[in-house]
Scaffold this motif. Structure first.
Motif, PDB file in Angstrom:
ATOM      1  N   ILE A 161      37.739  82.651  90.328  1.00 48.49           N
ATOM      2  CA  ILE A 161      37.505  81.493  89.244  1.00 48.49           C
ATOM      3  C   ILE A 161      36.587  81.980  88.443  1.00 48.49           C
ATOM      4  CG2 ILE A 161      38.767  79.696  90.862  1.00 48.49           C
ATOM      5  CD1 ILE A 161      36.152  78.676  91.345  1.00 48.49           C
ATOM      6  N   GLU A 162      35.867  82.836  88.807  1.00 51.17           N
ATOM      7  CA  GLU A 162      34.338  83.217  88.053  1.00 51.17           C
ATOM      8  C   GLU A 162      34.677  83.611  86.593  1.00 51.17           C
ATOM      9  OE1 GLU A 162      31.024  86.362  88.723  1.00 51.17           O
ATOM     10  OE2 GLU A 162      32.793  86.803  89.735  1.00 51.17           O
ATOM     11  N   GLU A 163      35.797  83.936  86.263  1.00 55.05           N
ATOM     12  CA  GLU A 163      35.802  84.425  84.793  1.00 55.05           C
ATOM     13  C   GLU A 163      36.056  83.133  83.964  1.00 55.05           C
ATOM     14  OE1 GLU A 163      38.756  86.740  81.563  1.00 55.05           O
ATOM     15  OE2 GLU A 163      39.160  87.070  83.883  1.00 55.05           O
ATOM     16  N   ASN A 164      36.613  82.090  84.534  1.00 53.43           N
ATOM     17  CA  ASN A 164      36.680  80.905  83.837  1.00 53.43           C
ATOM     18  C   ASN A 164      35.799  79.673  84.149  1.00 53.43           C
ATOM     19  OD1 ASN A 164      39.159  81.640  82.786  1.00 53.43           O
ATOM     20  ND2 ASN A 164      40.297  81.132  84.388  1.00 53.43           N
ATOM     21  N   ALA A 165      34.654  80.299  84.827  1.00 49.08           N
ATOM     22  CA  ALA A 165      33.623  79.249  85.258  1.00 49.08           C
ATOM     23  C   ALA A 165      32.110  79.456  84.859  1.00 49.08           C
ATOM     24  CB  ALA A 165      33.661  79.327  86.796  1.00 49.08           C
ATOM     25  N   GLN A 166      32.052  80.526  83.839  1.00 44.83           N
ATOM     26  CA  GLN A 166      30.878  81.075  83.239  1.00 44.83           C
ATOM     27  C   GLN A 166      30.276  80.189  82.475  1.00 44.83           C
ATOM     28  OE1 GLN A 166      29.487  83.918  84.486  1.00 44.83           O
ATOM     29  NE2 GLN A 166      31.210  83.539  85.808  1.00 44.83           N
ATOM     30  N   ASP A 167      30.910  79.043  81.794  1.00 47.93           N
ATOM     31  CA  ASP A 167      30.501  77.980  80.758  1.00 47.93           C
ATOM     32  C   ASP A 167      30.515  76.542  81.524  1.00 47.93           C
ATOM     33  OD1 ASP A 167      29.734  79.813  79.087  1.00 47.93           O
ATOM     34  OD2 ASP A 167      31.722  79.817  78.262  1.00 47.93           O
ATOM     35  N   ASN A 168      30.839  76.637  82.905  1.00 51.96           N
ATOM     36  CA  ASN A 168      31.304  75.450  83.596  1.00 51.96           C
ATOM     37  C   ASN A 168      30.043  75.130  84.646  1.00 51.96           C
ATOM     38  OD1 ASN A 168      31.927  73.421  85.375  1.00 51.96           O
ATOM     39  ND2 ASN A 168      34.274  73.914  84.861  1.00 51.96           N
ATOM     40  N   GLU A 169      29.023  74.395  84.145  1.00 47.75           N
ATOM     41  CA  GLU A 169      27.986  73.938  85.068  1.00 47.75           C
ATOM     42  C   GLU A 169      28.262  73.497  86.259  1.00 47.75           C
ATOM     43  OE1 GLU A 169      23.550  71.654  84.737  1.00 47.75           O
ATOM     44  OE2 GLU A 169      24.892  71.312  83.358  1.00 47.75           O
ATOM     45  N   SER A 170      29.141  72.404  86.342  1.00 48.05           N
ATOM     46  CA  SER A 170      29.602  72.034  87.722  1.00 48.05           C
ATOM     47  C   SER A 170      29.839  72.965  88.718  1.00 48.05           C
ATOM     48  CB  SER A 170      30.602  70.798  87.477  1.00 48.05           C
ATOM     49  OG  SER A 170      31.250  70.390  88.448  1.00 48.05           O
ATOM     50  N   LEU A 171      31.044  73.957  88.154  1.00 49.23           N
ATOM     51  CA  LEU A 171      31.491  74.895  89.146  1.00 49.23           C
ATOM     52  C   LEU A 171      30.456  75.872  89.493  1.00 49.23           C
ATOM     53  CD1 LEU A 171      34.954  75.901  87.354  1.00 49.23           C
ATOM     54  CD2 LEU A 171      34.483  74.589  89.665  1.00 49.23           C
ATOM     55  N   THR A 197      20.236  78.729  81.654  1.00 45.82           N
ATOM     56  CA  THR A 197      20.879  78.918  80.292  1.00 45.82           C
ATOM     57  C   THR A 197      21.772  77.727  79.913  1.00 45.82           C
ATOM     58  OG1 THR A 197      20.841  81.230  80.512  1.00 45.82           O
ATOM     59  CG2 THR A 197      21.922  80.583  78.642  1.00 45.82           C
ATOM     60  N   LEU A 198      22.649  77.269  80.530  1.00 44.46           N
ATOM     61  CA  LEU A 198      23.439  76.095  80.351  1.00 44.46           C
ATOM     62  C   LEU A 198      22.791  75.008  80.227  1.00 44.46           C
ATOM     63  CD1 LEU A 198      26.677  77.036  82.429  1.00 44.46           C
ATOM     64  CD2 LEU A 198      26.413  77.380  80.006  1.00 44.46           C
ATOM     65  N   ASN A 199      21.823  74.800  80.915  1.00 42.40           N
ATOM     66  CA  ASN A 199      21.160  73.358  80.875  1.00 42.40           C
ATOM     67  C   ASN A 199      19.849  73.790  81.467  1.00 42.40           C
ATOM     68  OD1 ASN A 199      20.037  70.975  81.505  1.00 42.40           O
ATOM     69  ND2 ASN A 199      21.539  70.251  83.180  1.00 42.40           N
ATOM     70  N   PRO A 200      18.693  73.707  80.467  1.00 36.74           N
ATOM     71  CA  PRO A 200      17.226  73.954  80.796  1.00 36.74           C
ATOM     72  C   PRO A 200      16.744  72.869  81.598  1.00 36.74           C
ATOM     73  CG  PRO A 200      17.874  74.128  78.443  1.00 36.74           C
ATOM     74  CD  PRO A 200      18.913  73.668  78.934  1.00 36.74           C
ATOM     75  N   GLU A 201      17.471  71.875  81.861  1.00 35.98           N
ATOM     76  CA  GLU A 201      16.788  70.935  82.854  1.00 35.98           C
ATOM     77  C   GLU A 201      17.731  70.709  84.347  1.00 35.98           C
ATOM     78  OE1 GLU A 201      16.530  67.030  81.021  1.00 35.98           O
ATOM     79  OE2 GLU A 201      14.935  67.725  79.391  1.00 35.98           O
ATOM     80  N   ASN A 202      18.320  71.663  84.644  1.00 37.62           N
ATOM     81  CA  ASN A 202      18.980  71.879  85.959  1.00 37.62           C
ATOM     82  C   ASN A 202      17.817  72.181  86.945  1.00 37.62           C
ATOM     83  OD1 ASN A 202      20.340  73.134  88.078  1.00 37.62           O
ATOM     84  ND2 ASN A 202      22.053  72.904  87.028  1.00 37.62           N
ATOM     85  N   ILE A 203      17.543  70.855  87.596  1.00 36.87           N
ATOM     86  CA  ILE A 203      16.354  70.758  88.861  1.00 36.87           C
ATOM     87  C   ILE A 203      16.712  71.984  89.863  1.00 36.87           C
ATOM     88  CG2 ILE A 203      15.302  69.524  90.199  1.00 36.87           C
ATOM     89  CD1 ILE A 203      15.512  66.907  88.238  1.00 36.87           C
TER      90      ILE A 203
END
Length: 296
Positions: A161-171, A197-203
């Motif tokens: 699933i990696e290829e389709n998960a690169q822009d999916n923060e939840s995965l 990179t996707l979310n600069p506030e990802n704690i």
């Protein structure tokens, strides 16, 4: 002779009646299948249930196909528990095709039966790798592995699933969670970087990197200082200065990350790290300020 004729007539009547009844129920099931094919799920389900009642709800007398279609129809009508009641009767049958497992997975998710959901997901992924819902099923299976703390299985499934998960923060978050017990440092750094990179506030990602660079720098600092205290020579001092260039860069990276964390969530624990880093930079004013905040 007369009695024999009457008996023969009765038997003939019963035979014709039975054939007529069989024909009637065969026609009903065919009509139900036709309604199902036309996505007329309400009328299809009604016909299927009439058939079940006529056969005393006895699974040995009812074809698996009818239970399968009735279950799917019930789910399409929002009748989740009824759908499960029907589909669970045939979930191990050869007639349980990809759509059956798909509906079983969705329905069990709705009632929070994680173990049954995983079973349906695994069956779909393993038996129907080219099914129309395969990407959705793989991703959800990965998520359920993380939810159930089957981290090894989650990591093993990740390449699919990696290829389709690169822009999916939840995965990516789930993959990050699965990786933490492995202490795979480089992979954790890579994934945490993607998350930020996707979310600069990802704690969680910020905290992992902040602590990583802090302890990398601090452990190096302690080791180099200990080596210098044991051997106060010019050569050792020169090595200490070179080491400080590297570890100070890591302290600076850690500081920036902890400052970002503190801005999002001003926890005393973050302030303590910030204060200790400023102590290493010999900035007593800022160190005092943040160490005082860490005591709040």
């Amino acid at each position: 002779m007369h009695n024999k004729i009457n008996l023969l007539t009765l038997l003939l009547f019963l035979l014709v009646s039975a054939c007529s009844t069989t024909s009637q129920w065969t026609k009903l099931s065919k009509n139900a299948h036709q309604e199902f094919s036309n996505q007329e799920y309400a009328s299809a389900l009604q016909m299927y249930e009439e058939y079940f009642v006529a056969h005393n709800n006895n699974p040995t007398q009812i074809p698996d196909t009818l239970y399968r279609n009735a279950g799917i129809a019930a789910y399409r009508l929002g009748q989740t528990q009824k759908a499960l009641d029907f589909l669970n009767l045939i979930r191990h049958s050869d007639i349980a095709h990809d759509e059956t497992q798909y509906v079983l997975a969705l329905a069990n998710r709705e009632i929070n039966n994680l173990s049954r959901e995983i079973t349906a997901l695994e069956t779909y992924v393993n038996k129907f790798p080219f099914g129309p819902h395969i990407e959705e099923m793989r991703q959800r299976l990965f998520q359920t592995y993380v939810e159930s703390q089957n981290y090894d299985k989650a990591i093993a499934l990740w390449p699919d699933i990696e290829e389709n998960a690169q822009d999916n923060e939840s995965l990516l978050n789930d993959y990050f969670i699965a990786l933490l017990p492995t202490e795979n440092e480089q992979e954790l750094l890579d994934v945490s970087d993607q998350l930020i990179t996707l979310n600069p506030e990802n704690i969680p990602a910020l905290l992992y990197r902040a602590e990583h660079f802090f302890w990398k720098a601090e452990n190096r600092y302690q080791a180099e200082m200990e080596a210098y205290e044991k051997n106060r020579t010019r050569k050792q001092y020169a090595q200490l200065l070179r080491a400080f260039e590297v570890l100070n860069a890591d302290f600076r990276r850690s500081l920036n990350l902890f400052l970002a964390l503190y801005q999002v969530d001003p926890r005393p624990a973050y302030a303590r790290f910030i204060g200790n880093i400023y102590l290493r930079f010999d900035d007593k004013v800022k160190a005092k300020h943040y160490l005082e905040l860490s005591e709040d």
